[in-house]
Design a protein around this motif. Structure first.
Motif, PDB file in Angstrom:
ATOM      1  N   LEU A 159       0.615  -1.278  -0.025  1.00  0.00           N
ATOM      2  CA  LEU A 159       0.039  -0.002  -0.030  1.00  0.00           C
ATOM      3  C   LEU A 159       0.764   1.294   0.004  1.00  0.00           C
ATOM      4  O   LEU A 159       0.542   2.452  -0.754  1.00  0.00           O
ATOM      5  N   ARG A 160       1.936   1.130   0.699  1.00  0.00           N
ATOM      6  CA  ARG A 160       2.735   2.582   0.656  1.00  0.00           C
ATOM      7  C   ARG A 160       3.520   2.646  -0.747  1.00  0.00           C
ATOM      8  O   ARG A 160       3.649   3.762  -0.919  1.00  0.00           O
ATOM      9  N   ASP A 161       3.669   1.384  -1.382  1.00  0.00           N
ATOM     10  CA  ASP A 161       4.160   1.746  -2.602  1.00  0.00           C
ATOM     11  C   ASP A 161       3.114   2.228  -3.605  1.00  0.00           C
ATOM     12  O   ASP A 161       3.527   3.242  -4.377  1.00  0.00           O
ATOM     13  N   ALA A 162       1.917   2.008  -3.398  1.00  0.00           N
ATOM     14  CA  ALA A 162       0.777   2.324  -4.230  1.00  0.00           C
ATOM     15  C   ALA A 162       0.679   3.717  -4.081  1.00  0.00           C
ATOM     16  O   ALA A 162       0.641   4.652  -4.882  1.00  0.00           O
ATOM     17  N   LEU A 163       0.747   4.238  -2.952  1.00  0.00           N
ATOM     18  CA  LEU A 163       0.604   5.692  -2.409  1.00  0.00           C
ATOM     19  C   LEU A 163       1.591   6.358  -3.062  1.00  0.00           C
ATOM     20  O   LEU A 163       1.377   7.537  -3.119  1.00  0.00           O
ATOM     21  N   ARG A 164       2.807   6.000  -3.265  1.00  0.00           N
ATOM     22  CA  ARG A 164       3.841   6.698  -3.735  1.00  0.00           C
ATOM     23  C   ARG A 164       3.571   6.901  -5.474  1.00  0.00           C
ATOM     24  O   ARG A 164       4.078   7.991  -5.914  1.00  0.00           O
ATOM     25  N   ASN A 165       2.666   6.021  -5.843  1.00  0.00           N
ATOM     26  CA  ASN A 165       2.532   6.210  -7.329  1.00  0.00           C
ATOM     27  C   ASN A 165       1.332   6.873  -7.318  1.00  0.00           C
ATOM     28  O   ASN A 165       0.770   7.115  -8.791  1.00  0.00           O
ATOM     29  N   THR A 166       0.647   7.595  -6.634  1.00  0.00           N
ATOM     30  CA  THR A 166      -0.616   8.315  -6.688  1.00  0.00           C
ATOM     31  C   THR A 166      -0.118   9.589  -7.159  1.00  0.00           C
ATOM     32  O   THR A 166       0.924  10.362  -6.632  1.00  0.00           O
ATOM     33  N   PRO A 167      -0.797  10.208  -8.271  1.00  0.00           N
ATOM     34  CA  PRO A 167      -0.394  11.561  -8.814  1.00  0.00           C
ATOM     35  C   PRO A 167      -0.486  12.472  -7.421  1.00  0.00           C
ATOM     36  O   PRO A 167      -1.387  12.659  -6.559  1.00  0.00           O
ATOM     37  N   ALA A 168       0.664  13.131  -7.167  1.00  0.00           N
ATOM     38  CA  ALA A 168       0.922  14.084  -6.163  1.00  0.00           C
ATOM     39  C   ALA A 168      -0.135  15.544  -6.140  1.00  0.00           C
ATOM     40  O   ALA A 168      -0.506  15.684  -4.784  1.00  0.00           O
ATOM     41  N   ASP A 169      -0.795  15.790  -6.912  1.00  0.00           N
ATOM     42  CA  ASP A 169      -1.795  16.719  -6.909  1.00  0.00           C
ATOM     43  C   ASP A 169      -3.311  16.189  -6.617  1.00  0.00           C
ATOM     44  O   ASP A 169      -4.157  16.893  -6.539  1.00  0.00           O
ATOM     45  N   LEU A 278     -14.825   8.634 -14.556  1.00  0.00           N
ATOM     46  CA  LEU A 278     -15.303   9.411 -13.632  1.00  0.00           C
ATOM     47  C   LEU A 278     -14.097  10.596 -13.078  1.00  0.00           C
ATOM     48  O   LEU A 278     -14.377  11.554 -12.449  1.00  0.00           O
ATOM     49  N   ALA A 279     -13.090  10.453 -13.898  1.00  0.00           N
ATOM     50  CA  ALA A 279     -11.981  11.548 -13.591  1.00  0.00           C
ATOM     51  C   ALA A 279     -11.498  11.551 -12.171  1.00  0.00           C
ATOM     52  O   ALA A 279     -11.420  12.505 -11.337  1.00  0.00           O
ATOM     53  N   LEU A 280     -11.252  10.359 -11.813  1.00  0.00           N
ATOM     54  CA  LEU A 280     -11.222   9.946 -10.408  1.00  0.00           C
ATOM     55  C   LEU A 280      -9.715   9.255 -10.220  1.00  0.00           C
ATOM     56  O   LEU A 280      -9.570   8.213 -10.499  1.00  0.00           O
ATOM     57  N   PRO A 281      -8.531   9.657  -9.807  1.00  0.00           N
ATOM     58  CA  PRO A 281      -7.515   9.245 -10.145  1.00  0.00           C
ATOM     59  C   PRO A 281      -7.401   7.994  -9.215  1.00  0.00           C
ATOM     60  O   PRO A 281      -7.928   7.963  -8.049  1.00  0.00           O
ATOM     61  N   MET A 282      -6.958   6.768  -9.796  1.00  0.00           N
ATOM     62  CA  MET A 282      -6.861   5.554  -8.908  1.00  0.00           C
ATOM     63  C   MET A 282      -5.394   4.767  -9.036  1.00  0.00           C
ATOM     64  O   MET A 282      -4.920   4.693 -10.164  1.00  0.00           O
ATOM     65  N   VAL A 283      -5.016   4.358  -8.094  1.00  0.00           N
ATOM     66  CA  VAL A 283      -3.692   3.423  -8.166  1.00  0.00           C
ATOM     67  C   VAL A 283      -4.173   2.018  -7.332  1.00  0.00           C
ATOM     68  O   VAL A 283      -4.991   2.185  -6.326  1.00  0.00           O
ATOM     69  N   ARG A 284      -3.970   0.990  -8.076  1.00  0.00           N
ATOM     70  CA  ARG A 284      -4.060  -0.221  -7.418  1.00  0.00           C
ATOM     71  C   ARG A 284      -2.897  -1.034  -6.820  1.00  0.00           C
ATOM     72  O   ARG A 284      -1.989  -0.940  -7.384  1.00  0.00           O
ATOM     73  N   ALA A 285      -2.865  -1.115  -5.426  1.00  0.00           N
ATOM     74  CA  ALA A 285      -1.643  -1.815  -4.715  1.00  0.00           C
ATOM     75  C   ALA A 285      -1.583  -3.318  -5.293  1.00  0.00           C
ATOM     76  O   ALA A 285      -2.656  -3.917  -5.509  1.00  0.00           O
ATOM     77  N   LYS A 286      -0.454  -3.692  -5.322  1.00  0.00           N
ATOM     78  CA  LYS A 286      -0.051  -5.049  -5.567  1.00  0.00           C
ATOM     79  C   LYS A 286      -0.690  -5.909  -4.458  1.00  0.00           C
ATOM     80  O   LYS A 286      -0.668  -5.564  -3.195  1.00  0.00           O
ATOM     81  N   THR A 287      -0.903  -7.324  -4.775  1.00  0.00           N
ATOM     82  CA  THR A 287      -1.306  -8.115  -3.606  1.00  0.00           C
ATOM     83  C   THR A 287       0.173  -9.028  -3.088  1.00  0.00           C
ATOM     84  O   THR A 287       1.276  -8.365  -3.620  1.00  0.00           O
TER      85      THR A 287
END
Length: 355
Positions: A159-169, A278-287
Motif C-alpha cells: 500500500l505504501r508503494d501504491a501511495l507513492r505512485n498516486t499523482p502528487a496533486d 469519473l476523472a477519479l485518479p486510481m492506483v491499485r496496490a499489488k497483492t
C-alpha cells in the motif's frame, strides 16, 4: 507432529487459448449451465491470450517457499495441487503417495475463514484422497492467516508503494479502498469472514495512519435475487465521486494473495475504466505475491505445526485462528429456493479464482 512434505493448494487456471474451454467445462461439471454462457465467459480469458496468471504466480510462490525452507528449515519438499486445473489435487496426491509421503501440511492460498476460502478446500482435499485410495497421504491444513504480522506487514508495504505512485496533486484527500471478494449473505452469516476483513481494515488503517477508508466487495455472482455482501466496488467508486469523498483512491485487494484474473479484470480493467470516466485518479496496490515477509509467514505457520513451542503470532483482537476447524465451521451457503440456470450462473471469471 512429524511431516514429510508441504502441499500448496490453489484454484488453478488455463495456461493457453486451448485450455480455456476444457478448464471452464471442468469448473462447470455437474452444473446446468448453457454453453453460450460459458463461451461468453471464455472471452474474458481470451482477452489475456487465454492464459490466467494464477498458475505462474503459484509457481513463483513455491520457488520462494522452497528457498525459504532450504535456508531456514524445516527442509521439506513442496508439492502443488489445484482445485480445477492441472496439476489437480488428485494427481498431486497420487505422486506424493508414490514418493512415500505419508503426512503433509497444506498451505491454501486463502487468508480468511469462509466456506469457499477454507472448508471447500478441505472438502476438495478429502475428495482427492478418496480418489487416490488406500495409503493416500494424510493432509493437515495450516490455519487461516488473515491477521498474521507477515501478511499484514506485506500488505502495508504494498500500500505504501501504491501511495507513492498516486499523482502528487491528488494526494490531499486519498481514500484507501479495501477490496474483498463478495460472498452470499447466507455464507457470510455463518462464518467470520466479514469480522476478519474488518480486523484487517482496522490494522492496516492504523499502521498507515489514515482515517479515510472503506471496505467494499467485488466479483459478485449468483442469482439476482440472492443477497451478497455489498457495497460493490463500482457502485462505491461512483459514490466517492458523486459525494466528493476523496480526490483519489488506492485500491487494496486484501482478500487475494496474487494478482490473478479477478484482480486484473475486475480492478485493473473495469474499475480503472470507471475511474477514468469519473476523472477519479486510481492506483491499485499489488497483492502480497512473493513478498519476503509473506513467504517467511508461511514458514512460521509450518513451524507452528512441527514445533509445539513455536510462537503463534497474530495482530489485533481476534487472536490466532485454531489449527483444526470445528465440525460445523463455515457450512456451505444455502441455495435460493427458486432459480433458473440462466440466472444462477456465476461469472466464471469472477468465481473461478476467488479467495
Amino acid at each position: 507432529m512429524n511431516y514429510d512434505a508441504i502441499l500448496v493448494v490453489s484454484f488453478g487456471g488455463p495456461e493457453s487459448h486451448e485450455d480455456v474451454i476444457p478448464f471452464l467445462e471442468n469448473v462447470l461439471r455437474g452444473r446446468n449451465v448453457p454453453r453460450e454462457r460459458m463461451l461468453a465467459v471464455a472471452e474474458h480469458y481470451y482477452h489475456f491470450g487465454g492464459k490466467s496468471p494464477i498458475n505462474q504466480q503459484t509457481r513463483e510462490l513455491i520457488t520462494a517457499l522452497e528457498t525459504e525452507l532450504a535456508q531456514h528449515g524445516p527442509k521439506l519438499p513442496v508439492y502443488w495441487g489445484n482445485r480445477n486445473w492441472h496439476p489437480l489435487l488428485a494427481e498431486t496426491l497420487q505422486q506424493m503417495k508414490q514418493d512415500g509421503v505419508r503426512r503433509a501440511l497444506a498451505f491454501v492460498t486463502s487468508a480468511y475463514s469462509s466456506y469457499s476460502g477454507c472448508r471447500q478446500y478441505r472438502e476438495d482435499i478429502a475428495r482427492a484422497q478418496l480418489e487416490v485410495g488406500s495409503e493416500a497421504p494424510q493432509i493437515d491444513k495450516l490455519r487461516a492467516f488473515f491477521n498474521h504480522p507477515g501478511f499484514i506487514e506485506a500488505i502495508e508495504e504494498r500500500l505504501r508503494d501504491a501511495l507513492r505512485n498516486t499523482p502528487a496533486d491528488a494526494r490531499q484527500n486519498i481514500q484507501f479502498v479495501y477490496v474483498a471478494h463478495s460472498i452470499p449473505l447466507s455464507m457470510a452469516n455463518t462464518c467470520d469472514y466479514v469480522a476478519q476483513l474488518e480486523e484487517v481494515r482496522k490494522l492496516l488503517s492504523a499502521k498507515l495512519g489514515v482515517a479515510n477508508h472503506a471496505l467494499v466487495f467485488q466479483s459478485r455472482s449468483g442469482t439476482p435475487g440472492q443477497p451478497w455482501l455489498e457495497p460493490d466496488i463500482l457502485d462505491h467508486l461512483r459514490q466517492v465521486k458523486a459525494r466528493h469523498l476523496a480526490s483519489a483512491v488506492v485500491l487494496a485487494p486484501i482478500s487475494f494473495v496474487s494478482d490473478h484474473m479477478e484482480v486484473l479484470y475486475d480492478l485493473d480493467i473495469e474499475a480503472h475504466q470507471l475511474c477514468d470516466a469519473l476523472a477519479l485518479p486510481m492506483v491499485r496496490a499489488k497483492t502480497v505475491g512473493v513478498h519476503p515477509k509473506f513467504v517467511a509467514m508461511i514458514r512460521e505457520l509450518i513451524l507452528e505445526r512441527t514445533n509445539p513451542e513455536a510462537e503463534r503470532r497474530a495482530l489485533g483482537s481476534l487472536g490466532p485462528r485454531e489449527d483444526v476447524c470445528k465440525q460445523d465451521c463455515c457450512p456451505a451457503p444455502q441455495k435460493p429456493a427458486h432459480s433458473h440456470a440462466s440466472q444462477a450462473l456465476p461469472l466464471i471469471t469472477k468465481a473461478a479464482e476467488k479467495l
